[in-house]
Write a protein that holds these residues in place. Structure first.
Motif, PDB file in Angstrom:
ATOM      1  N   UNK A  86       0.799  -1.252  -0.207  1.00 18.47           N
ATOM      2  CA  UNK A  86       0.083  -0.137   0.151  1.00 18.47           C
ATOM      3  C   UNK A  86       0.713   1.240  -0.060  1.00 18.47           C
ATOM      4  N   UNK A  87       0.227   2.497  -0.460  1.00 18.92           N
ATOM      5  CA  UNK A  87       1.140   3.623  -0.578  1.00 18.92           C
ATOM      6  C   UNK A  87       1.267   4.197   0.826  1.00 18.92           C
ATOM      7  N   UNK A  88       0.742   3.775   2.002  1.00 13.59           N
ATOM      8  CA  UNK A  88       1.001   4.333   3.209  1.00 13.59           C
ATOM      9  C   UNK A  88       2.239   3.540   3.800  1.00 13.59           C
ATOM     10  N   UNK A  89       2.346   2.292   3.310  1.00  8.14           N
ATOM     11  CA  UNK A  89       3.734   1.592   3.691  1.00  8.14           C
ATOM     12  C   UNK A  89       3.412   0.652   5.162  1.00  8.14           C
ATOM     13  N   UNK A  90       2.160   0.423   5.398  1.00  8.20           N
ATOM     14  CA  UNK A  90       1.781  -0.484   6.429  1.00  8.20           C
ATOM     15  C   UNK A  90       1.896  -1.756   6.258  1.00  8.20           C
ATOM     16  N   UNK A  91       1.863  -2.349   4.991  1.00  7.24           N
ATOM     17  CA  UNK A  91       2.150  -3.641   4.688  1.00  7.24           C
ATOM     18  C   UNK A  91       3.427  -3.883   4.744  1.00  7.24           C
ATOM     19  N   UNK A  92       4.336  -2.818   4.154  1.00 11.28           N
ATOM     20  CA  UNK A  92       5.768  -3.049   4.110  1.00 11.28           C
ATOM     21  C   UNK A  92       6.177  -3.296   5.631  1.00 11.28           C
TER      22      UNK A  92
END
Length: 376
Positions: A126-132
Motif C-alpha cells: 500500500x502507498x501508506x507503507x503499512x504492509x511493508x
C-alpha cells in the motif's frame, strides 16, 4: 587438471556470464533463449507483452506464453497472476529486487502497484507503507528506513535490499530517505539600494542611500533530489521596505539645494535554491545557492527639492519617478541549520545574502536576511 587450463576455463565462464547478462533473453518452458533481440517498450507495454524482432517479422509474447524475459540493460520481467479489481490477470511484473524477498512492479492502465514475494506468496504493497512495515518488522535495523520509504522504485528497492542483508546491515543517516517538507519562516531583512552602471537620474546620481530594515514572512517547499544530500528548495516571502536618498549642495553659492527622495516598496520574492545538507542525527548544517526573483508589487518614489535663498526655504516636489524596476532577478547564497524535533517536524535557522538587478537605468538592491522557521 593443469592450473593454466583451469584459469582459462574460469575466465571463459566469467566472460560468458558477463556477455549473457548484457543480451536480451526469453525463458519458455524453462528453456532460456539468448542472443535474440527484444523491442523495449514503455512500462505499461512491458507489463502486457514483449516483442521479439526477427529479420522479416515480429513475434509478440504474452504472459501466458513465456515464464520470463530480460533486456540487455538488466531489466527482468516475470510472468505472474495478480488480482486487479474483481478479476485475476496474468501479467509481466518487473523484478526490481531478487533474493529471499523479491520486489516486483506492475504498471497497467491507470494502475501502479508494487508487490513483495516471500515464501512464494505475492503481497501487494500500500502507498501508506503499512504492509511493508508488517512484512519486515523482524529486522529492527531498518525500522526508520521503512517508515520513511516512498512509494517509488528506487526507494522501495533499496529498502528490500537492506532487508535481505539485515544481519550485515548497519544503517547510516544517508540511507534513510529524506521526506518532502513544507514549512513557514519569518525574520528580519536589511536591504541597501545600489546604483547600477547605467543609473543617470539627474537628482540622485550622487545621492547617499540609507539602509532599510523590515520584517520578512514566507513559506517554502523542500524537495529531496534522489538518494542524495541535495534538495530543491522553492519558497516565497513578502517584505516592506522604506528607503531615503539624500544629496546636498547647500554649501554651493551657485545653487544651494537639498535633494531628498523617499522610496517605499512592498516586495514578493521567489527564491529557487539548490540546498546541500550535511547529514546528522539531530543537527544538520546546510548551504544554499540559487536564484532570487522579486516583484515590487507596491512602489512609491518621490523626489523633493529644498531650495535655500537667504532665510527662505522653498520645498518643491521635483518628480515622481520609477527608480526601481517592477521585476528584479539575481543570485542568492545562504547557510543555516536544521534541528530535527521528530520524524516529521524540523526547526531551522538561516542567514541569506542576495543581490537583485533591475533594468540598466534603475537601482539594484542587496539584502541580508536572518530567518527562523518550522517545517512539517
Amino acid at each position: 587438471m593443469d592450473c593454466r587450463k583451469f584459469i582459462i576455463i574460469l575466465l571463459l565462464n566469467l566472460v560468458s556470464s558477463i556477455t549473457y547478462s548484457q543480451i536480451d533473453y526469453i525463458v519458455e518452458d524453462s528453456i532460456k533463449s539468448q542472443g535474440i533481440t527484444l523491442r523495449m517498450g514503455a512500462d505499461s507495454e512491458n507489463s502486457e507483452y514483449v516483442v521479439k524482432v526477427l529479420s522479416k517479422e515480429e513475434v509478440k509474447y504474452y504472459p501466458e506464453d513465456i515464464e520470463e524475459y530480460g533486456f540487455r540493460d538488466g531489466r527482468v520481467y516475470v510472468s505472474r497472476k495478480i488480482d486487479l479489481s474483481t478479476i485475476s490477470k496474468q501479467v509481466f511484473l518487473e523484478r526490481l529486487v531478487d533474493g529471499e524477498v523479491k520486489l516486483y512492479y506492475y504498471r497497467g492502465s491507470g494502475v501502479k502497484q508494487y508487490y513483495i514475494e516471500r515464501d512464494t506468496s505475492l503481497i501487494a504493497l500500500d502507498k501508506e507503507g503499512v504492509v511493508l512495515q508488517q512484512l519486515v518488522n523482524d529486522c529492527p535495523n531498518i525500522t526508520d528506513i521503512v517508515k520513511s520509504a516512498k512509494y517509488k522504485k528506487k526507494w522501495l528497492a533499496k529498502t528490500v535490499r537492506f532487508y535481505n542483508n539485515c544481519n550485515d546491515f548497519k544503517p547510516k543517516e544517508k540511507d534513510i530517505p529524506k521526506p518532502k517538507r513544507l514549512g513557514v519562516y519569518g525574520g528580519v531583512s536589511n536591504a541597501q539600494l545600489n546604483k547600477s552602471s547605467g543609473f543617470s537620474n539627474a537628482f540622485l546620481k550622487d545621492a547617499t542611500y540609507s539602509n532599510s530594515t523590515a520584517l520578512t514572512l514566507g513559506l517554502f517547499y523542500d524537495l529531496p533530489i534522489s538518494l542524495s544530500n541535495f534538495s530543491l528548495n522553492v519558497g516565497t516571502n513578502i517584505s516592506k521596505f522604506g528607503f531615503r536618498a539624500f544629496k546636498s549642495t547647500r554649501n554651493s553659492s551657485q545653487y544651494p539645494v537639498d535633494i531628498e527622495s523617499i522610496i517605499n516598496i512592498t516586495t514578493v520574492d521567489v527564491p529557487i535554491l539548490l540546498r546541500y545538507s550535511f547529514s546528522s542525527k539531530k543537527f544538520s548544517p546546510y548551504l544554499n545557492i540559487g536564484y532570487d526573483f522579486a516583484y515590487n508589487m507596491q512602489y512609491e518614489g518621490v523626489i523633493y527639492q529644498s531650495i535655500f535663498d537667504d532665510d527662505i526655504i522653498t520645498i518643491n516636489r521635483a518628480s515622481d519617478e520609477k527608480l526601481l524596476s517592477k521585476t528584479m532577478m539575481g543570485y542568492l547564497i545562504g547557510a543555516g541549520f536544521n534541528y530535527k524535533v521528530n520524524a516529521k517536524n524540523t526547526i531551522f535557522g538561516e542567514v541569506r545574502m542576495s543581490n537583485l538587478f533591475g533594468q540598466n537605468d534603475t537601482l539594484n538592491k542587496s539584502q541580508l536576511s536572518i530567518l527562523l522557521g518550522f517545517s512539517f
